[in-house]
Write a protein that holds these residues in place. Structure first.
Motif, short mmCIF file in Angstrom:
data_model
loop_
_atom_site.label_atom_id
_atom_site.label_comp_id
_atom_site.label_asym_id
_atom_site.label_seq_id
_atom_site.Cartn_x
_atom_site.Cartn_y
_atom_site.Cartn_z
N VAL A 1 0.87 -1.31 0.12
CA VAL A 1 -0.13 -0.04 -0.16
C VAL A 1 0.88 1.17 0.27
O VAL A 1 0.59 2.12 -0.77
N LEU A 2 2.02 1.21 0.80
CA LEU A 2 2.64 2.33 0.81
C LEU A 2 3.55 2.64 -0.50
O LEU A 2 4.01 3.83 -0.80
N LEU A 3 3.75 1.55 -1.09
CA LEU A 3 4.61 1.64 -2.47
C LEU A 3 3.48 1.69 -3.78
O LEU A 3 3.83 1.53 -4.88
N ARG A 4 2.46 2.04 -3.34
CA ARG A 4 1.20 2.64 -4.45
C ARG A 4 0.89 1.29 -5.07
O ARG A 4 0.45 1.55 -6.44
N TRP A 5 0.71 0.16 -4.43
CA TRP A 5 -0.01 -1.00 -5.01
C TRP A 5 -1.23 -1.20 -4.09
O TRP A 5 -1.28 -2.29 -3.57
N PRO A 6 -2.29 -0.29 -3.91
CA PRO A 6 -3.23 -0.36 -3.12
C PRO A 6 -4.16 -1.70 -2.93
O PRO A 6 -4.36 -2.20 -2.05
N MET A 7 -4.37 -2.03 -3.99
CA MET A 7 -5.23 -3.19 -4.34
C MET A 7 -4.82 -4.44 -3.84
O MET A 7 -5.40 -5.11 -3.08
N ILE A 8 -3.61 -4.71 -4.28
CA ILE A 8 -2.78 -5.96 -3.98
C ILE A 8 -2.34 -5.90 -2.66
O ILE A 8 -2.49 -7.03 -1.77
N GLY A 9 -1.93 -4.67 -2.14
CA GLY A 9 -1.73 -4.57 -0.61
C GLY A 9 -2.84 -4.91 0.00
O GLY A 9 -2.94 -5.59 1.29
N MET A 10 -4.27 -4.28 -0.10
CA MET A 10 -5.16 -4.67 0.83
C MET A 10 -5.52 -5.90 0.82
O MET A 10 -6.02 -6.49 1.75
N VAL A 11 -5.43 -6.69 -0.40
CA VAL A 11 -5.82 -8.21 -0.46
C VAL A 11 -4.76 -8.87 0.59
O VAL A 11 -5.35 -9.93 1.16
N ALA A 12 -3.58 -8.62 0.28
CA ALA A 12 -2.38 -9.13 1.20
C ALA A 12 -2.80 -9.08 2.57
O ALA A 12 -2.79 -9.76 3.33
#
Length: 95
Positions: free
Chosen positions: A38-49
């Motif tokens: 999320v901090l690296l600007r990959w919010p959707m994948i980050g939230m799923v993780a």
């Protein structure tokens, strides 16, 4: 926000002890990896993780919470439905 709330609820020592257990390593890595994504600007994948990590870490708590919610007047009927009971009973079986 989640980490702050958890720390304020159970204390710093217990929070650190919870996130340093070896048997929860997969969930810990998924959760904190999700935060990093999320901090690296990959919010959707980050939230799923993050969701995967939370389910892995707290999966054993979901059946307990669902059993408690069966007694709540408005939503208790939903949690007494056989499909919902089966869904929540599938958590925490190990793996």
């Amino acid at each position: 926000l989640f980490l702050t709330g958890l720390t304020l609820t159970i204390g710093v020592h217990r929070t650190l002890r919870f996130f340093s257990r070896r048997d929860r390593l997969r969930g810990i890595l998924a959760f904190f990896g999700g935060v990093a994504l999320v901090l690296l600007r990959w919010p959707m994948i980050g939230m799923v993780a993050q969701v995967y990590g939370l389910v892995y870490l707290f999966g054993q708590f979901f059946p307990i919470a669902a059993a408690s919610l069966k007694d709540v007047p408005v939503i208790g009927g939903v949690f007494r439905h056989p499909a919902v009971e089966g869904f929540f009973s599938s958590f925490g079986r190990g793996g």
